[in-house]
Each structure stands twice: as C-alpha cells, then as structure tokens.
Design a protein around this motif. Structure first.
Motif, PDB file in Angstrom:
ATOM      1  N   GLY A 176       0.819  -1.212   0.000  1.00 27.31           N
ATOM      2  CA  GLY A 176       0.000   0.000   0.000  1.00 27.31           C
ATOM      3  C   GLY A 176       0.848   1.255   0.000  1.00 27.31           C
ATOM      4  N   ALA A 177       0.210   2.390  -0.368  1.00 32.13           N
ATOM      5  CA  ALA A 177       0.928   3.671  -0.449  1.00 32.13           C
ATOM      6  C   ALA A 177       1.480   4.070   0.916  1.00 32.13           C
ATOM      7  CB  ALA A 177      -0.002   4.758  -0.976  1.00 32.13           C
ATOM      8  N   ASP A 178       0.712   3.800   1.997  1.00 31.60           N
ATOM      9  CA  ASP A 178       1.177   4.193   3.337  1.00 31.60           C
ATOM     10  C   ASP A 178       2.431   3.405   3.739  1.00 31.60           C
ATOM     11  OD1 ASP A 178      -0.411   1.936   3.250  1.00 31.60           O
ATOM     12  OD2 ASP A 178      -1.056   2.100   5.351  1.00 31.60           O
ATOM     13  N   VAL A 179       2.499   2.120   3.293  1.00 27.74           N
ATOM     14  CA  VAL A 179       3.679   1.299   3.590  1.00 27.74           C
ATOM     15  C   VAL A 179       4.884   1.838   2.825  1.00 27.74           C
ATOM     16  CG1 VAL A 179       4.703  -1.006   3.358  1.00 27.74           C
ATOM     17  CG2 VAL A 179       2.339  -0.774   4.104  1.00 27.74           C
ATOM     18  N   LEU A 180       4.687   2.114   1.527  1.00 25.54           N
ATOM     19  CA  LEU A 180       5.789   2.597   0.690  1.00 25.54           C
ATOM     20  C   LEU A 180       6.332   3.940   1.186  1.00 25.54           C
ATOM     21  CD1 LEU A 180       4.317   1.574  -2.759  1.00 25.54           C
ATOM     22  CD2 LEU A 180       6.380   0.639  -1.738  1.00 25.54           C
ATOM     23  N   GLN A 181       5.442   4.762   1.779  1.00 27.59           N
ATOM     24  CA  GLN A 181       5.884   6.076   2.266  1.00 27.59           C
ATOM     25  C   GLN A 181       6.743   5.980   3.523  1.00 27.59           C
ATOM     26  OE1 GLN A 181       2.227   8.262   2.608  1.00 27.59           O
ATOM     27  NE2 GLN A 181       2.063   8.543   0.389  1.00 27.59           N
ATOM     28  N   SER A 182       6.777   4.787   4.138  1.00 25.27           N
ATOM     29  CA  SER A 182       7.558   4.648   5.381  1.00 25.27           C
ATOM     30  C   SER A 182       9.070   4.720   5.125  1.00 25.27           C
ATOM     31  CB  SER A 182       7.208   3.339   6.094  1.00 25.27           C
ATOM     32  OG  SER A 182       7.568   2.236   5.276  1.00 25.27           O
ATOM     33  N   ILE A 183       9.488   4.525   3.856  1.00 25.56           N
ATOM     34  CA  ILE A 183      10.913   4.686   3.498  1.00 25.56           C
ATOM     35  C   ILE A 183      11.003   5.676   2.329  1.00 25.56           C
ATOM     36  CG2 ILE A 183      13.008   3.557   2.656  1.00 25.56           C
ATOM     37  CD1 ILE A 183      12.283   1.057   4.005  1.00 25.56           C
ATOM     38  N   PRO A 184      11.741   6.800   2.489  1.00 25.44           N
ATOM     39  CA  PRO A 184      11.887   7.743   1.363  1.00 25.44           C
ATOM     40  C   PRO A 184      12.591   7.070   0.179  1.00 25.44           C
ATOM     41  CG  PRO A 184      12.720   8.681   3.422  1.00 25.44           C
ATOM     42  CD  PRO A 184      12.459   7.235   3.679  1.00 25.44           C
ATOM     43  N   PRO A 185      12.272   7.503  -1.059  1.00 30.42           N
ATOM     44  CA  PRO A 185      12.868   6.884  -2.257  1.00 30.42           C
ATOM     45  C   PRO A 185      14.398   6.824  -2.224  1.00 30.42           C
ATOM     46  CG  PRO A 185      11.134   8.408  -2.893  1.00 30.42           C
ATOM     47  CD  PRO A 185      11.305   8.553  -1.411  1.00 30.42           C
ATOM     48  N   SER A 186      15.045   7.938  -1.779  1.00 28.86           N
ATOM     49  CA  SER A 186      16.515   7.963  -1.801  1.00 28.86           C
ATOM     50  C   SER A 186      17.090   6.897  -0.870  1.00 28.86           C
ATOM     51  CB  SER A 186      17.033   9.344  -1.393  1.00 28.86           C
ATOM     52  OG  SER A 186      16.610   9.651  -0.080  1.00 28.86           O
TER      53      SER A 186
END
Length: 566
Positions: free
Chosen positions: A74-84
C-alpha cells in the motif's frame, strides 16, 4: 545476493548438511574463480533452489520469507521509506506495525544495514527475506529509476537546519561538531552523495571548500563534473561526517589525514579511500571509490590485442625476471598488475605485494601497506619479503635506486617481480632506471617486458554517430586521405545514458617492449630511448599511437581522445 556474508551462508548450508567437504571446496573455488556470489553458485550446482535457500536464511535470522510478487504494497507502507533511502540500501518496506517497519533488503545477512536503516528512519526495523531480483523490480516499480536530486534533498534539509548548523559550527566545540555530523539530515545528505557517485560510476568524489561556496565534484571516466553546490555552511558538518565514517580525528584540522570507509550500497560492497587536506578555507576531502563490481581484475577483460595478451600470459608464468608497467597516474597500471597477479594466484604460488596504499583486498595474496613515517618503505618491504619464501612479488612503484636494486636482486635470486614506473613510453622505462644509477647489464639480464598504457574514454554506444573529421585534425594525428580509405569515424552525440558527454566507460591502449637479444644489446650499450624505440618498432612493437588508431578504426574511441593521450 548475500554478497557481504558469504562465510555465514556457507555455515548455514553446512549446518543443514546440504554439502559435504568436497562439494564445499568446489563451491568456494568456483566462487573465487567466477566472482559469482555463493548463493548463485549453489543454484548453478543444483544443490539448492532459490526459495529453499531464502527460507533457510529466514529461519537462521528468526524471520519470515516473503514473496513480493504475491504481496500488495500500500501507499502508506511505501511512504515509510523515502525513495533515496530505499535505493541507497536496496530496501523495500513490506508492512508496518506501529513504529516497526518490516523491510526486505538485498543483503539480509549484513547486520550493518539494519542498524543504519533504523538510524536513518528513526524507527525499529525488522528484516524479512526476499529474492534480490524481486527487490530490484520493486525498486524500479515503486520508487522509479531516477535518484532524488541534490536540490530536492537540500530543500528537505530545510534552511532552518542549515542555519542552525551554521550557527553551531562557528564554535570550536568538537563534541557539538560530532553531534551535528551524526544528525539524520547530514547522514542522509552524505549517503545520497556517495550513492549518486557510485551510480554514476565515479572514480573520485571531491568536497572542496572555497571562500564563498562549497563545491562537490565527481570524476567519471577521467573527467570532472560538478554537482549543484550545497550551502557553504554545510562544509564543516559534511567533512566531519566523512571523518566520523572513516575513523579520523574530527578535531585535527591542521594536518593531512588518510582513512578508509567500507560501505554496502544497494547490496554491493564499496571501499572508499579518504584523504583530508587542510586549505585556507577549510578541509578539502577526496574519496577514491574502489568498487570491485565495476573493476574487472581479469587479464582477459582488459581489452588487449590477442598477441599482447598472449605475450603477457607468457611473461607472468616465467619463474623469474621483472615486468614493468608504466604510465601517468590514473592510467590503470595497478589494475593491470592486479589482473596479472590474479592470473597466477593459485594454491601452489606464494604472492606478496607492497602497496601504497593497498587498493583491493584479494584473497590468497599477502598485501602489505607502506608507511614511510614508520620506515616501512618499498625497499625495506622487499628485503623482508625475500625472507618470506615468495614465488612472485609486486612492488607498488620503483621510486629510487635502492628499491630498483633490491627488485633486481629479488629477480636474480629466482623471483618474478612486478612493478610500476612513471614514464611516457615503454623504452623510456629502461633509460629512467639507468639514470637512477642501475647498471645496464643488470637490467638487460632481468627485465622481461615493459608495458606502457593509457586509458581513453570510449564512445557511448547509445548515441554513437558517424562523422567526417576535418583535414586539420587528421594531419595532427598523422593520417592522410590515403591511410583512411573507406574507414568510418565516430563520435558520441550525447544522451541521457552518458550524461550528454558522448562517452561512457574507458579502455586501455598499450605499447609493449618485449626484451629480446637486440634490445638487450642496446641496453648494455646505454643506448638512448629514441634508439631503443626505433629498434623495438623495427622488430614489431606496436606504439601507443598505433594502438589508439586501431581503437578509432574499430569505432571505440575518438580522434580527440587519442590525440590527448598519445
């Protein structure tokens, strides 16, 4: 996969009785020979398939094996680690529970990754095990190909943080300085710079303080490129962060310091050599990137013409003698010597190297770093080596008469000696040694071959374009329309793949003086290098210029590159 902890993986498979001693030896030999990871070799040998291996690793770590292809993120899970951060550590968040993030990483057996992720994210991190290709696909799918830009990150750092750093660092409080060097924004900023450099295949990273700005530059394929400069007051915390990472004295800003950083970026082990130099406006810091996955230490992969490759193979297998590699700094001499050593690095050969400093750690070779301040010089090292019962010796560089004489003595007592020298061409090495004071008859009886080399940039394959060079350019390189015939010349137009430079990667051009009887005769007569050169060409030596022209006609490099280096 699991590149950092091959020994741990071997322990796991031994404990589960998947291999016997004979298979284990074959595994490690194949791992050393091919450069493949232990995990890959296990699968190639059909000992264990990937899901079973991953499950074993998960059991060992007391965690679970997750199939990312069957997991909805989910989007909330993916947001837990910044892309960089995700790209930097090769990490994909699988789920969150309160303040804990469950993360799949490329190298789950490396405990350092967990600690660093927990520190950078400010959360508890729990590792799960996943196939590395699934992680790489997920990184591309969810976090895009492009890395976060420096300017984006600087915005995230925020002017407030930068101002706060500036105010604090006006004091000379070293404890405060160390605290700032460990602040999350600074840690992430330095990590991002390092990651960007490694992605761009940089060989060196320069941090340079000036009166009004703080510059960061990368050297890629021998040319320097500048990044968008960060605010001037980040200079001190950034250099302090690098000193903390390389265990240098953070309080010492008046004397040069050298150190080393070992990192894992996206599952790859990277070595950085650090040099700090005090300047008028602060410390200039240069990091030399030693990325084993980029440099191929294999003689067959150096791009030598077949006849030269055969000659080199013949020389490195000789029982005694001297092989010299010459060229300016950064021309790939050390890589060539390492490749020669790797060719003969077998169980029945004792290899010793004296280096300043040791660039790559190679299994099976005893490598000694030089320390002139303590009296550990090349000459002293070779003397000690001769009492260590070696077969082949590598000396980083012949800098003086004493080193040259002991290298010759080692060769005469039945050892093969490899070394480097700074001269413009192969015959020049002979006259340089005679000028140092070495007796010609000693040289003629020990030197087997002198290889001169340069690195020229290769044209980017994506934007390679044919063109007709001007007559003036052809005259400069000594070509006539008759020489060219119907040959095609190419240049790189510039594209995203090569950062609009037209070049991507480098190749060697070579000139090898094989010491035969006519050359020995001239050496004994103290003939000047011009005479040696003429005789060598007469008996078949191909010059650097000819090697460069061959690369041009093969469409690998440009006229300008060959003119610059020959």
């Amino acid at each position: 996969m699991f590149e950092a902890e091959s020994s741990q993986l071997i322990e796991i498979i031994k404990r589960h009785g998947l291999v016997d001693e004979r298979q284990l030896q074959e595994l490690t030999e194949e791992h050393a020979r091919s450069g493949k990871s232990i995990a890959q070799v296990l699968q190639d040998f059909g000992i264990v398939d990937e899901p079973r291996l991953l499950q074993l690793v998960a059991d060992e770590l007391g965690t679970e094996y997750v199939d990312l292809e069957k997991t909805e993120l989910g989007a909330d899970v993916l947001q837990s680690i910044p892309p960089s951060v995700a790209r930097m550590y090769g990490a994909i968040p699988v789920r969150t529970e309160g303040d804990t993030v469950f993360v799949a990483v490329l190298d789950p057996l490396n405990p350092q990754v967990v600690d660093e992720l927990a520190f950078v994210l400010g959360k508890d991190v729990h590792i799960v095990v996943t196939a590395s290709d699934q992680i790489e696909n997920a990184l591309k799918k969810y976090y895009g190909e492009e890395s976060q830009t420096m300017s984006d990150l600087l915005k995230n750092l925020g002017d407030d943080v930068a101002k706060e750093l500036g105010e604090v660092l006006d004091t000379s409080d070293n404890k405060e300085l160390e605290r700032m060097a460990n602040e999350t924004p600074i840690v992430r900023f330095v990590q991002l710079i390092l990651m960007q450099a490694i992605q761009d295949r940089a060989s060196d990273i320069h941090f340079e303080p000036f009166e009004d700005e703080f510059k960061i530059r990368y050297r890629v394929d021998g040319a320097l490129y500048e990044l968008a400069p960060p605010p001037k007051h980040l200079a001190l915390p950034v250099t302090s962060r690098i000193k903390v990472m390389s265990n240098l004295n953070i309080a010492e800003r008046r004397l040069p310091q050298d150190g080393r950083i070992q990192l894992h970026i996206a599952g790859r082990p990277i070595d950085l050599r650090v040099s700090c130099l005090p300047t008028v406006f602060g410390e200039s810091v240069v990091l030399r990137v030693l990325d084993r996955s980029v440099v191929s230490l294999d003689l067959a992969n150096l791009g030598m013409p077949k006849e030269l490759y055969d000659l080199m193979c013949e020389v490195v297998l000789k029982p005694n003698g001297i092989l010299l590699v010459t060229g300016p700094t950064g021309s790939g001499k050390t890589t060539t010597l390492y490749s020669c050593l790797k060719k003969i690095n077998t169980v029945d050969v004792k290899l010793l190297t004296a280096e300043d400093p040791v660039e790559y750690d190679i299994e099976g070779i005893i490598q000694c770093p030089m320390n002139p301040t303590l009296g550990m010089t090349f000459a002293r090292a070779i003397r000690a080596f001769l009492r260590q019962d070696p077969d082949k010796i590598m000396v980083g560089e012949i800098r003086d008469l004493e080193t040259a004489q002991i290298a010759i003595q080692a060769s005469l007592t039945g050892h093969l000696v490899f070394s480097t020298l700074h001269t413009n061409d192969a015959p020049g090495a002979v006259t340089r040694l005679i000028d140092m004071g070495v007796e010609p008859f000693l040289l003629s009886s020990t030197i087997e071959a002198v290889l001169a080399q340069r690195l020229v940039r290769t044209i980017c394959k994506k934007c390679r374009t044919p063109y007709e060079p001007s007559e003036a350019l052809l005259n400069q390189i000594g070509l006539t329309p008759h020489d060219i015939g119907d040959k095609t010349f190419y240049y790189g137009r510039g594209c995203a793949e090569c950062n609009d430079t037209g070049y991507r990667g480098r190749m060697g051009i070579y000139e090898c003086l094989a010491v035969s009887d006519p050359i020995r005769e001239l050496m004994n007569q103290r003939a000047p290098s011009v005479v040696l050169r003429q005789k060598a060409i007469e008996i078949g030596m191909s010059t650097l210029r000819e090697s460069g022209l061959r690369a041009i006609f093969d469409g690998l490099t440009t006229l300008e590159e060959v003119l610059k280096y020959t």
